[in-house]
Motif scaffolding. Structure first.
Motif, PDB file in Angstrom:
ATOM      1  N   ASP A  24       0.625  -0.800  -0.226  1.00  0.00           N
ATOM      2  CA  ASP A  24      -0.103  -0.182   0.243  1.00  0.00           C
ATOM      3  C   ASP A  24       0.904   1.305   0.235  1.00  0.00           C
ATOM      4  N   TYR A  25       0.687   2.462  -0.683  1.00  0.00           N
ATOM      5  CA  TYR A  25       0.637   3.547  -0.738  1.00  0.00           C
ATOM      6  C   TYR A  25       0.557   4.626   0.082  1.00  0.00           C
ATOM      7  N   THR A  42      -1.257   8.274  -1.522  1.00  0.00           N
ATOM      8  CA  THR A  42      -2.193   8.908  -1.939  1.00  0.00           C
ATOM      9  C   THR A  42      -0.897   9.783  -2.834  1.00  0.00           C
ATOM     10  N   SER A  43       0.029  10.103  -1.958  1.00  0.00           N
ATOM     11  CA  SER A  43       1.457  11.169  -2.579  1.00  0.00           C
ATOM     12  C   SER A  43       2.311  11.257  -3.396  1.00  0.00           C
ATOM     13  N   LYS A  57       2.084   7.439  -5.050  1.00  0.00           N
ATOM     14  CA  LYS A  57       1.804   6.859  -5.706  1.00  0.00           C
ATOM     15  C   LYS A  57       2.074   6.435  -6.906  1.00  0.00           C
TER      16      LYS A  57
END
Length: 119
Positions: A59-60, A62-63, A65
């Protein structure tokens, strides 16, 4: 004695790349979920990326990704964070952490951090 040791930080120009490493010892590395966090001056610590070895899931934030990639080498007890197309807002101290429950809420072990500065 549990240890998490980060390395690979440094100064880089915007648009460049860095690869952070986190070498673990003193516990069963492959049975823990791992994460990368960062904290910029005057800001709260934020999660960057997690690696859930039990579900094979990453998972990442949003900033990051599409720019960052987390990976893990169980044979070498090492967690990586490949940082591409870095931006000045990526400047922060980066920490790795290990969590036994894999809930993403209670990390048991933390490293001392490695500084990343993007100009």
């Amino acid at each position: 004695q549990v240890q998490l040791v980060e390395s690979g930080g440094g100064s880089v120009q915007a648009g460049g790349s860095l690869r952070l490493s986190c070498t673990a010892s003193g516990y069963n590395f492959s049975s823990y979920c791992m994460g990368w966090f960062r904290q910029a001056p005057g800001k709260e610590r934020e999660g960057v990326s997690t690696f859930n070895s039990r579900r094979g899931r990453t998972d990442y934030a949003t900033s990051v990704k599409g720019r960052f990639a987390i990976s893990q080498d169980n044979a070498g007890n090492t967690l990586y964070l490949q940082m591409n197309s870095v931006k000045p807002e990526d400047t922060a101290m980066y920490y790795c952490a290990a969590e036994a429950t894999c809930r993403g809420t209670e990390y048991n072990f933390w490293g001392q951090g490695t500084q990343v500065t993007v100009s």
